[in-house]
Design a protein around this motif. Structure first.
Motif, PDB file in Angstrom:
ATOM      1  N   VAL A  52       3.918  38.466  73.209  1.00 25.31           N
ATOM      2  CA  VAL A  52       3.263  37.629  72.196  1.00 25.31           C
ATOM      3  C   VAL A  52       4.116  37.588  70.933  1.00 25.31           C
ATOM      4  CG1 VAL A  52       1.204  37.371  70.775  1.00 25.31           C
ATOM      5  CG2 VAL A  52       0.993  38.161  73.136  1.00 25.31           C
ATOM      6  N   LYS A  53       4.252  36.385  70.393  1.00 20.49           N
ATOM      7  CA  LYS A  53       5.005  36.109  69.166  1.00 20.49           C
ATOM      8  C   LYS A  53       6.516  36.332  69.317  1.00 20.49           C
ATOM      9  CE  LYS A  53       1.166  36.885  65.968  1.00 20.49           C
ATOM     10  NZ  LYS A  53       0.895  35.440  65.791  1.00 20.49           N
ATOM     11  N   MET A  54       6.979  36.682  70.503  1.00 23.70           N
ATOM     12  CA  MET A  54       8.417  36.857  70.730  1.00 23.70           C
ATOM     13  C   MET A  54       8.956  35.643  71.469  1.00 23.70           C
ATOM     14  SD  MET A  54       8.575  39.698  69.276  1.00 23.70           S
ATOM     15  CE  MET A  54      10.285  40.135  69.508  1.00 23.70           C
ATOM     16  N   LYS A  55      10.148  35.218  71.083  1.00 18.22           N
ATOM     17  CA  LYS A  55      10.771  34.080  71.753  1.00 18.22           C
ATOM     18  C   LYS A  55      12.279  34.253  71.724  1.00 18.22           C
ATOM     19  CE  LYS A  55      10.549  31.351  67.525  1.00 18.22           C
ATOM     20  NZ  LYS A  55       9.952  30.176  66.852  1.00 18.22           N
ATOM     21  N   GLU A  56      12.912  33.720  72.746  1.00 18.15           N
ATOM     22  CA  GLU A  56      14.367  33.773  72.842  1.00 18.15           C
ATOM     23  C   GLU A  56      14.874  32.419  73.304  1.00 18.15           C
ATOM     24  OE1 GLU A  56      15.025  37.879  71.829  1.00 18.15           O
ATOM     25  OE2 GLU A  56      16.411  36.193  72.097  1.00 18.15           O
ATOM     26  N   LYS A  57      15.998  32.014  72.783  1.00 17.03           N
ATOM     27  CA  LYS A  57      16.603  30.761  73.210  1.00 17.03           C
ATOM     28  C   LYS A  57      17.189  30.896  74.604  1.00 17.03           C
ATOM     29  CE  LYS A  57      17.816  29.194  68.570  1.00 17.03           C
ATOM     30  NZ  LYS A  57      18.919  28.830  67.656  1.00 17.03           N
ATOM     31  N   GLY A  58      17.047  29.818  75.347  1.00  9.20           N
ATOM     32  CA  GLY A  58      17.686  29.741  76.648  1.00  9.20           C
ATOM     33  C   GLY A  58      19.014  29.021  76.542  1.00  9.20           C
ATOM     34  N   SER A  67       6.018  28.323  70.888  1.00 12.07           N
ATOM     35  CA  SER A  67       5.027  29.143  70.205  1.00 12.07           C
ATOM     36  C   SER A  67       4.292  29.974  71.237  1.00 12.07           C
ATOM     37  CB  SER A  67       4.033  28.248  69.453  1.00 12.07           C
ATOM     38  OG  SER A  67       2.967  29.014  68.942  1.00 12.07           O
ATOM     39  N   ARG A  68       4.130  31.259  70.926  1.00 15.07           N
ATOM     40  CA  ARG A  68       3.342  32.123  71.811  1.00 15.07           C
ATOM     41  C   ARG A  68       2.459  33.005  70.934  1.00 15.07           C
ATOM     42  NH1 ARG A  68       5.089  35.863  76.680  1.00 15.07           N
ATOM     43  NH2 ARG A  68       3.069  36.043  77.735  1.00 15.07           N
ATOM     44  N   GLU A  69       1.305  32.481  70.613  1.00 16.07           N
ATOM     45  CA  GLU A  69       0.339  33.191  69.774  1.00 16.07           C
ATOM     46  C   GLU A  69      -0.592  34.079  70.585  1.00 16.07           C
ATOM     47  OE1 GLU A  69       0.290  33.187  66.397  1.00 16.07           O
ATOM     48  OE2 GLU A  69       2.172  32.098  66.609  1.00 16.07           O
ATOM     49  N   LYS A  70      -0.790  33.733  71.847  1.00 17.96           N
ATOM     50  CA  LYS A  70      -1.610  34.535  72.755  1.00 17.96           C
ATOM     51  C   LYS A  70      -0.826  34.782  74.035  1.00 17.96           C
ATOM     52  CE  LYS A  70      -6.110  32.956  71.134  1.00 17.96           C
ATOM     53  NZ  LYS A  70      -7.424  32.390  71.520  1.00 17.96           N
ATOM     54  N   LYS A  71      -1.134  35.865  74.680  1.00 19.73           N
ATOM     55  CA  LYS A  71      -0.361  36.268  75.853  1.00 19.73           C
ATOM     56  C   LYS A  71      -0.387  35.200  76.946  1.00 19.73           C
ATOM     57  CE  LYS A  71       0.384  40.289  78.817  1.00 19.73           C
ATOM     58  NZ  LYS A  71      -0.137  41.633  79.211  1.00 19.73           N
ATOM     59  N   GLU A  72      -1.521  34.547  77.095  1.00 18.14           N
ATOM     60  CA  GLU A  72      -1.669  33.632  78.218  1.00 18.14           C
ATOM     61  C   GLU A  72      -1.107  32.237  77.968  1.00 18.14           C
ATOM     62  OE1 GLU A  72      -4.108  34.991  76.456  1.00 18.14           O
ATOM     63  OE2 GLU A  72      -5.653  33.502  75.935  1.00 18.14           O
TER      64      GLU A  72
END
Lengths: 113, 111
Positions: A52-58, A67-72
């Protein structure tokens, strides 16, 4: 049956619009991915998230954000849609335990006119 | 960098013929390899993982670390095998498990 659900099967948007593609998984997976699929190019990774809240460029993040505010839920955002972003977009998820492979959604066919 | 190569864009065979879809990879560590299949208008589905060493729908694939290959084989092709096949590689434990896909091979099985 485990599911990765993409909210829209088909979308048509105008150039310059802000576009949101939604993906929801019900498997409590930590890792989620966004790909675009184009004929002859296979699947290319846009962004991924391992928590959650983590993101990485591909490999091809330009013109996109996530955006990833919730796990699902993992959302892909096209800040200002362009015609070269016309494509099939696929969402996938996988557990950290790696008991199975990657589970894919059915895809969203986006056309930018 | 990890890379997956599927040298054939298209493979066309007749029903009952043997099939081999090639996949070569480049990765310095211990890879985790998959084959995915996409039937017309359907989502990508996992066909095989090299770890499980299963045979699914008559398909098998053996990891050859010496040749860095993971070719998909079936002794007798069926018309329902017509689909797009993707080979994929994921990093081994310790990495971030990012899957890299090949460009895919379209298999057409003629009656």
């Amino acid at each position: 049956d485990v599911k990765v659900t993409q909210s829209s099967r088909y979308l048509v948007k105008r150039t310059g619009e802000k576009v949101f593609l939604e993906c929801v998984q019900d498997m409590d997976h930590e890792n989620m991915f966004w790909y675009r699929q184009d004929p002859g190019l296979g699947l290319r990774l846009i962004y991924f998230s391992y928590d959650v809240k983590m993101k990485e460029k591909g490999d091809i993040p330009e013109g996109y954000s996530v955006s990833r505010e919730k796990k699902e839920r993992f959302s892909l955002i096209l800040e200002s849609a362009s015609t070269n972003q016309t494509s099939m977009y696929l969402c996938a998820s996988r557990s950290d335990r790696r008991v199975t492979g990657y589970t894919f959604g059915s895809g969203t066919r986006l056309t930018v006119v | 960098a990890q890379r997956v190569t599927q040298p054939e864009k298209l493979l066309s065979v007749f029903k009952g013929a043997p099939v081999e879809l090639k996949c070569n990879y480049s990765y310095s560590g211990s890879p985790e390899l998959f084959w995915y299949v996409q039937y017309s208008r359907q989502r990508l589905q996992l066909l095989l993982r090299h770890i499980s060493r299963e045979s699914i729908k008559g398909f098998t694939a053996d990891l050859n670390k010496g040749e860095t290959s993971f070719h998909l084989k079936k002794p007798f092709a069926q018309e329902e095998d017509s689909a797009m096949y993707y080979c994929a590689l994921s990093r081994s434990p310790g990495g971030s498990y990012i899957p890299t896909f090949g460009r895919g091979t379209s298999l057409i099985v003629h009656p």
